[in-house]
Design an enzyme around this catalytic site. Structure first.
Site, short mmCIF file in Angstrom:
data_model
loop_
_atom_site.label_atom_id
_atom_site.label_comp_id
_atom_site.label_asym_id
_atom_site.label_seq_id
_atom_site.Cartn_x
_atom_site.Cartn_y
_atom_site.Cartn_z
CG HIS A 19 -4.58 0.64 3.84
ND1 HIS A 19 -3.99 0.07 2.69
CD2 HIS A 19 -5.50 1.66 3.44
CE1 HIS A 19 -4.71 0.45 2.25
NE2 HIS A 19 -5.45 1.61 2.20
CG ASN A 63 -8.07 3.26 0.02
OD1 ASN A 63 -7.26 2.37 -0.07
ND2 ASN A 63 -8.70 3.48 1.35
CB CYS A 73 -1.01 0.12 1.20
SG CYS A 73 -0.20 -0.12 2.55
#
Length: 354
Positions: free
Chosen positions: A119, A134, A14
């Site tokens: 994250h 995202n 991520c």
């Protein structure tokens, strides 16, 4: 929306997706970020060694895993910060009291990096609109200006750490294009997990449908049997309708015969019609009509003579003459109808016996 660069989640990378979505391109790879993480680990090791390589703290440090990366692909905020320094960008904690005291409206910033439980994801302004980039989403999510502050406040309540990206971001195609046009988003993108779950559910439903179709493999035979049954029912209905029509015809013949004020002429033979053929019946009808015609020709002079004896101005005499003609024609018509009805009835009887 196609011009917006959006890396989707792969493994635990991520941090890589966050940086590339922020910079709008494939600027960093796991290998490059790992190199930055190793460099940071070495710098920390050297600082710990300053207290003595034989110290307890140093030996403990060497035994601990790296705090800047792990085997899953996670990278720390230090790795992200150092990666952005290459582009002259720095991170400022949005949640900090110092930044909050500046009372800067989030809409006046250019981008944010958010983190929660290892994250990372980016919220960036492209053109004149804000997007949630995202990597867990199936695509960029449009955020309105009025919703931006509320969105960031919600993240803070959920425990996110938010960083403001300061500096000039590299030029990108999406930013240039969206300076001229505005995007409208009819459907919000789903989380990748939700999409996978939906695809899995659709796959299960498809498999169930295929099993049902396989189980009903003999449905074609059943359909043929059903077609035969429908045809048989249709034929039965037709036969019933024919019988009903015959019954109706017989009733009509009976009513016609009962409704006739006169029976067939006494001159007509009273022989049963069932013993006569169609040809004989035809000949007798012709003989009957010829006899009626002859009788009419004989009566015609009498009617004319009778009419001449009466004054033509007498309405009564004219009326009697017209009544006589009408009566003769009516008798002939009734006789013809009666004979036709008898013939139809005889033919029906013959057909039913056959």
């Amino acid at each position: 929306m196609e011009s917006i660069f959006h890396e989707k989640q792969e493994g635990s990378l991520c941090a890589q997706h966050c940086l590339n979505n922020l910079l709008q391109g494939e600027y960093f790879s796991p290998v490059e970020l790992s190199s930055i993480a190793h460099q940071l680990d070495e710098e920390e090791r050297m600082r710990m060694a300053e207290g003595g390589v034989t110290s307890e703290d140093y030996r403990t440090f060497l035994q601990q895993p790296s705090g800047n990366m792990d085997d899953s692909g996670f990278f720390s905020i230090q790795v992200i910060s150092n990666a952005l320094k290459v582009w002259g960008l720095e991170l400022i904690l949005f949640n900090s009291p110092e930044y909050q005291r500046l009372r800067i409206d989030p809409i006046n910033e250019r981008s944010f990096i958010c983190n929660y439980k290892e994250h990372w994801f980016t919220v960036r302004k492209l053109g004149k609109q804000w997007f949630n980039l995202n990597s867990l989403l199936t695509g960029p999510e449009l955020i309105s200006d009025t919703y931006l502050a509320l969105f960031l406040a919600q993240l803070q309540q959920e425990g996110y750490s938010i960083f403001v990206v300061k500096g000039d971001l590299p030029d990108c195609e999406a930013d240039q294009l969206l300076q001229m046009i505005k995007v409208q988003q009819m459907h919000r993108p789903k989380l990748i997990g939700e999409e996978l779950a939906q695809l899995k559910e659709q796959s299960v439903l498809k498999a169930d449908l295929e099993r049902v179709l396989e189980a009903a493999d003999g449905a074609g035979i059943l359909d043929e049997d059903e077609d035969d049954l429908q045809r048989a029912l249709a034929i039965s209905r037709q036969e019933i309708d024919m019988e009903d029509e015959e019954a109706d015809l017989r009733r009509a013949i009976q009513l016609s015969m009962q409704g006739s004020p006169r029976s067939v002429s006494q001159d007509s033979p009273q022989t049963s019609s069932t013993s006569l053929s169609s040809e004989e019946l035809r000949k007798r009808r012709e003989a009957y009509f010829e006899k009626q015609q002859q009788q009419h020709e004989v009566d015609q002079p009498r009617q004319l003579s009778y009419a001449c004896e009466r004054p033509t101005t007498s309405s009564g005499g004219l009326g009697n003459s017209q009544a006589g003609d009408a009566s003769s024609e009516e008798d002939m018509l009734r006789a013809a109808v009666t004979m036709s009805l008898e013939t139809a009835e005889d033919n029906l009887k013959v057909e039913r016996k056959e």
